[in-house]
Design an enzyme around this catalytic site. Structure first.
Site, PDB file in Angstrom:
ATOM      1  N   ARG A  39      -3.499   7.914   4.153  1.00  0.00           N
ATOM      2  CA  ARG A  39      -3.294   6.712   4.921  1.00  0.00           C
ATOM      3  C   ARG A  39      -3.606   6.885   6.537  1.00  0.00           C
ATOM      4  NH1 ARG A  39      -3.292   2.909   0.762  1.00  0.00           N
ATOM      5  NH2 ARG A  39      -2.029   3.831  -0.848  1.00  0.00           N
TER       6      ARG A  39
ATOM      7  N   MET B 277      13.366 -10.520   0.927  1.00  0.00           N
ATOM      8  CA  MET B 277      12.965 -11.604   1.743  1.00  0.00           C
ATOM      9  C   MET B 277      13.730 -12.631   1.999  1.00  0.00           C
ATOM     10  SD  MET B 277       9.214 -12.711   0.865  1.00  0.00           S
ATOM     11  CE  MET B 277       7.946 -13.113   2.057  1.00  0.00           C
TER      12      MET B 277
ATOM     13  N   GLN C 190       0.682  -1.176  -0.078  1.00  0.00           N
ATOM     14  CA  GLN C 190       0.056   0.216  -0.015  1.00  0.00           C
ATOM     15  C   GLN C 190       0.987   1.250  -0.057  1.00  0.00           C
ATOM     16  OE1 GLN C 190      -2.961  -0.366   3.337  1.00  0.00           O
ATOM     17  NE2 GLN C 190      -3.525  -2.554   2.548  1.00  0.00           N
ATOM     18  N   ILE C 191       1.957   1.084   0.705  1.00  0.00           N
ATOM     19  CA  ILE C 191       2.659   2.469   0.874  1.00  0.00           C
ATOM     20  C   ILE C 191       3.637   2.791  -0.026  1.00  0.00           C
ATOM     21  CG2 ILE C 191       4.567   1.410   2.320  1.00  0.00           C
ATOM     22  CD1 ILE C 191       3.030   4.964   2.894  1.00  0.00           C
ATOM     23  N   THR C 192       3.893   1.644  -0.914  1.00  0.00           N
ATOM     24  CA  THR C 192       4.823   1.864  -2.069  1.00  0.00           C
ATOM     25  C   THR C 192       4.116   2.428  -3.407  1.00  0.00           C
ATOM     26  OG1 THR C 192       4.969  -0.455  -2.506  1.00  0.00           O
ATOM     27  CG2 THR C 192       6.821   0.370  -1.412  1.00  0.00           C
ATOM     28  N   ARG C 193       2.748   2.535  -3.183  1.00  0.00           N
ATOM     29  CA  ARG C 193       1.901   2.966  -4.397  1.00  0.00           C
ATOM     30  C   ARG C 193       2.173   4.486  -4.552  1.00  0.00           C
ATOM     31  NH1 ARG C 193      -2.406   0.477  -6.513  1.00  0.00           N
ATOM     32  NH2 ARG C 193      -2.224   2.188  -8.111  1.00  0.00           N
TER      33      ARG C 193
ATOM     34  N   ARG D  11       4.254   7.253  -5.437  1.00  0.00           N
ATOM     35  CA  ARG D  11       5.461   7.650  -6.564  1.00  0.00           C
ATOM     36  C   ARG D  11       6.284   8.523  -5.951  1.00  0.00           C
ATOM     37  NH1 ARG D  11       0.826   7.470 -10.664  1.00  0.00           N
ATOM     38  NH2 ARG D  11      -0.212   8.271  -8.911  1.00  0.00           N
TER      39      ARG D  11
ATOM     40  N   HIS E 276       0.257  14.556   2.150  1.00  0.00           N
ATOM     41  CA  HIS E 276      -0.304  13.818   0.958  1.00  0.00           C
ATOM     42  C   HIS E 276      -0.675  12.485   1.535  1.00  0.00           C
ATOM     43  CE1 HIS E 276      -2.389  12.430  -2.687  1.00  0.00           C
ATOM     44  NE2 HIS E 276      -1.405  11.454  -2.913  1.00  0.00           N
TER      45      HIS E 276
ATOM     46  N   ARG F 186       5.748  17.977   1.537  1.00  0.00           N
ATOM     47  CA  ARG F 186       4.535  18.111   0.993  1.00  0.00           C
ATOM     48  C   ARG F 186       3.917  16.731   0.775  1.00  0.00           C
ATOM     49  NH1 ARG F 186       3.280  20.789  -5.047  1.00  0.00           N
ATOM     50  NH2 ARG F 186       1.300  20.444  -4.681  1.00  0.00           N
TER      51      ARG F 186
END
Ligand SMILES: Cc1cc2nc3c(=O)[nH]c(=O)nc-3n(C[C@H](O)[C@H](O)[C@H](O)COP(=O)(O)OP(=O)(O)OC[C@H]3O[C@@H](n4cnc5c(N)ncnc54)[C@H](O)[C@@H]3O)c2cc1C
Length: 247
Positions: A203, A99, A85-88, A90, A198, A194
């Site tokens: 989130r 891993m 989710q967080i790596t969406r 950009r 966002h 900024r």
């Protein structure tokens, strides 16, 4: 989960103010002291002046200056689901633990039940937990107990299968395909102020999932210590804004 501020721009709000004042000064900002840069801004002290200017910028949607200061956070033990989710986002820069270094090779699958290496969502154990997209209410204690059992069995089976596949000669990078999406990962991520606002808009909102929300709330607490005027204003006037495409 653990969240730490690793590194951050020193005096971020001075940088924001200098960037913003540059836009409206005939003098070169590089030649001026901070007192001179802020001379025309309303306020008795430099702190007051920073408050005036930063409040004005945020109020008027002049967000460019907030792109200058940057912070780097170290995040420990979030799920691969939260990472996806967080790596969406950009405009955030990431380093994600491979891993290969989350070793399930020699763990006892039963120990994973204790919350080692895999994140256990509160809904696996809390009988009263109701998810945001859930159509039913609580199904009671018995269902909750069974839920915990099913969840733990699934994790244990996945770890056992992973270990068996390794024993059967499958390379670790392929055997890991059977590991759960709740598998823990550590991350380092950097973003400017900024972008932080966002990310928080999206989130830390009520409709975000509990894990990324918890992570973002902790980031916001750290940001409030690092960049206090900005994040106090954000908390009071901007948090939980709806329908923003970007800050
Ligand atoms: C509650 C919730 C549920 C979600 N569910 C899903 C889901 O089911 N499936 C799914 O795929 N995603 C889902 N997302 C992710 C979401 O759609 C966004 O991809 C993600 O939050 C990144 O945010 P962003 O689009 O604002 O982009 P960011 O990468 O954070 O960029 C910030 C801003 O920059 C601008 N920008 C960046 N890149 C571009 C571009 N190429 N073109 C134009 N403008 C740009 C936009 O204004 C954008 O808002 C969900 C997010 C939330 C919060």
């Amino acid at each position: 989960m653990e969240v730490r501020l690793l590194e951050a721009t020193e005096d971020p709000e001075q940088v924001i103010c200098k960037g913003a004042r540059n836009d409206y000064m005939s003098e070169f900002v590089g030649d001026q002291s901070f007192d001179e840069v802020m001379a025309s801004i309303e306020g008795d002290s430099l702190e007051d002046k920073k408050e005036t200017l930063i409040g004005h910028l945020l109020d008027h949607g002049h967000f460019g200056p907030f792109e200058h200061p940057q912070a780097t956070f170290a995040i420990k033990g979030i799920s691969r689901s939260c990472m996806a989710q967080i790596t969406r986002h950009r405009h955030v820069s990431f380093d994600v633990q491979s891993m290969r270094y989350v070793s399930f090779d020699d763990v006892d699958p039963e120990d994973v039940r204790e919350g080692e290496l895999v994140v256990t969502p509160p809904s696996a154990t809390d009988p009263d937990w109701v998810g945001r997209n859930q159509k039913t209410g609580s199904l009671g204690e018995e269902a909750a107990e069974r839920r915990e059992e099913v969840f733990n069995d699934a994790i244990e089976n996945a770890v056992e299968s992973y270990q068996e596949l390794l024993d059967l000669g499958m390379p670790p990078e392929d055997a890991r395909f059977v590991l759960p999406i709740g598998t823990e990962v550590n991350m380092v991520m950097s973003m400017n102020v900024r972008m932080l606002m966002h990310v928080a808009d999206m989130r830390a909102a009520a409709d975000a999932q509990w894990e990324i929300r918890e992570m973002t709330e902790t980031i916001l607490d750290l940001a409030a210590e690092w960049c206090p005027i900005t994040f106090e204003y954000y908390e009071e006037h901007m948090k939980n804004r709806k329908n923003r495409l970007a800050p």
